[in-house]
Design a protein around this motif. Sequence first.
Motif, PDB file in Angstrom:
ATOM      1  N   VAL A 164       0.867  -1.176   0.000  1.00  0.00           N
ATOM      2  CA  VAL A 164       0.000   0.000   0.000  1.00  0.00           C
ATOM      3  C   VAL A 164       0.903   1.225   0.000  1.00  0.00           C
ATOM      4  N   SER A 165       0.554   2.238  -0.767  1.00  0.00           N
ATOM      5  CA  SER A 165       1.260   3.512  -0.680  1.00  0.00           C
ATOM      6  C   SER A 165       0.244   4.643  -0.704  1.00  0.00           C
ATOM      7  N   VAL A 166       0.658   5.777  -0.140  1.00  0.00           N
ATOM      8  CA  VAL A 166      -0.214   6.945  -0.062  1.00  0.00           C
ATOM      9  C   VAL A 166       0.567   8.184  -0.483  1.00  0.00           C
ATOM     10  N   ALA A 167       0.025   8.900  -1.457  1.00  0.00           N
ATOM     11  CA  ALA A 167       0.524  10.226  -1.821  1.00  0.00           C
ATOM     12  C   ALA A 167      -0.495  11.230  -1.311  1.00  0.00           C
ATOM     13  N   ALA A 168      -0.039  12.216  -0.541  1.00  0.00           N
ATOM     14  CA  ALA A 168      -0.982  13.134   0.088  1.00  0.00           C
ATOM     15  C   ALA A 168      -0.435  14.548   0.140  1.00  0.00           C
ATOM     16  N   ALA A 169      -1.345  15.502   0.023  1.00  0.00           N
ATOM     17  CA  ALA A 169      -1.058  16.924   0.241  1.00  0.00           C
ATOM     18  C   ALA A 169      -2.272  17.504   0.955  1.00  0.00           C
ATOM     19  N   ILE A 170      -2.036  18.411   1.892  1.00  0.00           N
ATOM     20  CA  ILE A 170      -3.163  18.949   2.650  1.00  0.00           C
ATOM     21  C   ILE A 170      -2.888  20.397   3.036  1.00  0.00           C
ATOM     22  N   ALA A 171      -3.940  21.174   3.068  1.00  0.00           N
ATOM     23  CA  ALA A 171      -3.882  22.560   3.547  1.00  0.00           C
ATOM     24  C   ALA A 171      -4.903  22.699   4.671  1.00  0.00           C
ATOM     25  N   VAL A 172      -4.467  23.238   5.791  1.00  0.00           N
ATOM     26  CA  VAL A 172      -5.333  23.407   6.954  1.00  0.00           C
ATOM     27  C   VAL A 172      -5.373  24.883   7.332  1.00  0.00           C
ATOM     28  N   GLU A 173      -6.567  25.430   7.449  1.00  0.00           N
ATOM     29  CA  GLU A 173      -6.743  26.821   7.850  1.00  0.00           C
ATOM     30  C   GLU A 173      -7.728  26.877   9.019  1.00  0.00           C
ATOM     31  N   ASP A 174      -7.298  27.528  10.086  1.00  0.00           N
ATOM     32  CA  ASP A 174      -8.142  27.651  11.295  1.00  0.00           C
ATOM     33  C   ASP A 174      -8.646  26.297  11.770  1.00  0.00           C
ATOM     34  N   GLY A 175      -7.765  25.311  11.673  1.00  0.00           N
ATOM     35  CA  GLY A 175      -8.089  23.989  12.182  1.00  0.00           C
ATOM     36  C   GLY A 175      -8.935  23.134  11.275  1.00  0.00           C
ATOM     37  N   ARG A 176      -9.284  23.658  10.100  1.00  0.00           N
ATOM     38  CA  ARG A 176     -10.112  22.895   9.168  1.00  0.00           C
ATOM     39  C   ARG A 176      -9.375  22.632   7.858  1.00  0.00           C
ATOM     40  N   VAL A 177      -9.722  21.538   7.220  1.00  0.00           N
ATOM     41  CA  VAL A 177      -9.091  21.155   5.954  1.00  0.00           C
ATOM     42  C   VAL A 177      -9.665  22.031   4.845  1.00  0.00           C
ATOM     43  N   SER A 178      -8.845  22.913   4.291  1.00  0.00           N
ATOM     44  CA  SER A 178      -9.319  23.771   3.203  1.00  0.00           C
ATOM     45  C   SER A 178      -9.124  23.100   1.845  1.00  0.00           C
ATOM     46  N   ASP A 179      -8.130  22.215   1.743  1.00  0.00           N
ATOM     47  CA  ASP A 179      -7.920  21.473   0.498  1.00  0.00           C
ATOM     48  C   ASP A 179      -7.115  20.224   0.820  1.00  0.00           C
ATOM     49  N   VAL A 180      -7.271  19.198   0.006  1.00  0.00           N
ATOM     50  CA  VAL A 180      -6.557  17.948   0.221  1.00  0.00           C
ATOM     51  C   VAL A 180      -6.463  17.190  -1.092  1.00  0.00           C
ATOM     52  N   ARG A 181      -5.354  16.498  -1.286  1.00  0.00           N
ATOM     53  CA  ARG A 181      -5.159  15.625  -2.448  1.00  0.00           C
ATOM     54  C   ARG A 181      -4.671  14.274  -1.949  1.00  0.00           C
ATOM     55  N   LEU A 182      -5.266  13.213  -2.430  1.00  0.00           N
ATOM     56  CA  LEU A 182      -4.925  11.866  -1.982  1.00  0.00           C
ATOM     57  C   LEU A 182      -4.930  10.885  -3.145  1.00  0.00           C
ATOM     58  N   ALA A 183      -3.946  10.017  -3.166  1.00  0.00           N
ATOM     59  CA  ALA A 183      -3.934   8.920  -4.132  1.00  0.00           C
ATOM     60  C   ALA A 183      -3.282   7.706  -3.471  1.00  0.00           C
ATOM     61  N   LEU A 184      -3.723   6.512  -3.893  1.00  0.00           N
ATOM     62  CA  LEU A 184      -3.226   5.263  -3.321  1.00  0.00           C
ATOM     63  C   LEU A 184      -2.527   4.431  -4.381  1.00  0.00           C
ATOM     64  N   GLY A 185      -1.513   3.715  -3.954  1.00  0.00           N
ATOM     65  CA  GLY A 185      -0.830   2.762  -4.822  1.00  0.00           C
ATOM     66  C   GLY A 185      -0.865   1.374  -4.206  1.00  0.00           C
ATOM     67  N   GLY A 186      -0.608   0.363  -5.029  1.00  0.00           N
ATOM     68  CA  GLY A 186      -0.584  -1.012  -4.544  1.00  0.00           C
ATOM     69  C   GLY A 186      -1.940  -1.629  -4.308  1.00  0.00           C
ATOM     70  N   VAL A 187      -3.017  -0.908  -4.670  1.00  0.00           N
ATOM     71  CA  VAL A 187      -4.355  -1.409  -4.338  1.00  0.00           C
ATOM     72  C   VAL A 187      -5.239  -1.636  -5.555  1.00  0.00           C
ATOM     73  N   ALA A 188      -4.802  -1.194  -6.738  1.00  0.00           N
ATOM     74  CA  ALA A 188      -5.677  -1.269  -7.906  1.00  0.00           C
ATOM     75  C   ALA A 188      -4.860  -1.408  -9.182  1.00  0.00           C
ATOM     76  N   HIS A 189      -5.575  -1.624 -10.266  1.00  0.00           N
ATOM     77  CA  HIS A 189      -4.990  -1.810 -11.585  1.00  0.00           C
ATOM     78  C   HIS A 189      -4.402  -0.513 -12.137  1.00  0.00           C
ATOM     79  N   LYS A 190      -4.701   0.610 -11.491  1.00  0.00           N
ATOM     80  CA  LYS A 190      -4.208   1.927 -11.879  1.00  0.00           C
ATOM     81  C   LYS A 190      -3.945   2.721 -10.605  1.00  0.00           C
ATOM     82  N   PRO A 191      -3.189   3.818 -10.682  1.00  0.00           N
ATOM     83  CA  PRO A 191      -3.068   4.690  -9.518  1.00  0.00           C
ATOM     84  C   PRO A 191      -4.464   5.147  -9.098  1.00  0.00           C
ATOM     85  N   TRP A 192      -4.766   5.014  -7.819  1.00  0.00           N
ATOM     86  CA  TRP A 192      -6.128   5.205  -7.330  1.00  0.00           C
ATOM     87  C   TRP A 192      -6.278   6.573  -6.684  1.00  0.00           C
TER      88      TRP A 192
END
Length: 327
Positions: A240-268
Motif C-alpha cells: 500500500v502507498s499513499v501520496a498526500a497533500a493537505i492545507a489546513v486553515e483555522d483547524g479545518r481542511v481547506s484542500d486535500v489531495r490523496l492517491a493510493l498505490g498497490g491497491v488497484a490496476h491503476k493509480p487510485w
Amino acid sequence: MTPFSFNRATDQSEALQLAERGGRYLGGGTNLVDLMRETVEHPAALVDVTGLSRDIAETPDGGVMIGAGVTNSALAAHPTIRARYPVLARAILAGASAQIRNMATVGGNLLQRTRCTYFYDVEGSRCNKRRPGEGCDARGGFNRIHAILGASDACVATHPSDMCVALAALDAVVHLSSASGTRTLPLTELHRLPGDQPQIDTVLHPGELITAVELPAASIAAHSTYRKVRDRASYAFALVSVAAAIAVEDGRVSDVRLALGGVAHKPWRASRAEEMLRGKAASLDAFRAAAEAELADAVPLNDNGFKIELAKRTMTAVLAELAGVDA
C-alpha cells in the motif's frame, strides 16, 4: 528471444513515423526489456526515444513541464521538484534502486506493466492480461500483492508505479503526440481498470507518444509527502502507498489531495476521501472516517484482506503527519 529491429529516433517526427510502421517506443528499457527477456512481449521493432524531450522547465502559469525522456533520478533531484512537489521526489526515491532510476524515464514509468507473478509466468500460469480469455490464476492462487479496489473477474493485478501515484495526487496532465496531432489527458484518465479487457493498460492510441508530463501550479503541493509500505526496505513494490497533500486553515481542511498505490490496476485517486475531508476539522477521527469511506468498496482476495486495514491506517497516519495532528 524473438529477433527485432532497433532504431534511434533523432526527433519526434521520425519517432512517430517509425511507430507507424509497427515500432514500439523504448525509453530506459527497465521494464520493456525485462518483458522481452521473459518472452512476455515480442515486439518486432524498437524505437529509441531517450534522446527526445529531456527538459524540465517552468510554465508561464507557475507549473512545471517535464519531458518524457527525463530520467527518474534527474527528476527526483531537481531543485524545483524537491521544493514545490516533494511528494513526487519522495515517490521516485521509494520506487527502485539507484541504477534503475538512472536509466528509467518519465514516459516509460507511466507505461510500465504489472509485476504480477502470474503475468510473468508464461509457461505455467493462465493470465488474461497476457492471453485474453485464458483465465486468471491469481484469483485462486497466492494473491497477497493483488488488487482490492477496481478489480474484475478477469484480472486482479496492480499497477506497480510509485511515481504515478504521486502524479495522480498532483493532478498531472500527460501531453501526447501522434501522426494525427497532439492532445492532453489527465494522468488519472491515462490508465484503465481491467474490466473484461485487462490486456489494455491505457487509453493511448496506436503509435501515440508521450512527450511530456505537466504539473499544474498548486501551493498545496509544497506541503505533501509519500509513504510506501512494503515487505522490505529495499527495492520492493508497494503493498500500500499513499501520496498526500493537505492545507489546513483555522483547524479545518481547506484542500486535500490523496492517491493510493498497490491497491488497484491503476493509480487510485481517493476522491471520496477528499470530498469528505474538505471543510472538516483536521482530526484523527475525520481522517479515519475518510479512509473508511474510500475503502468501503474494497474486495479482498484470499491472501490480501490485510491491505484494507493497512490502507486505512496509512492514509490516517500520513494525513495526521501533514496536518500536525497527534496520532
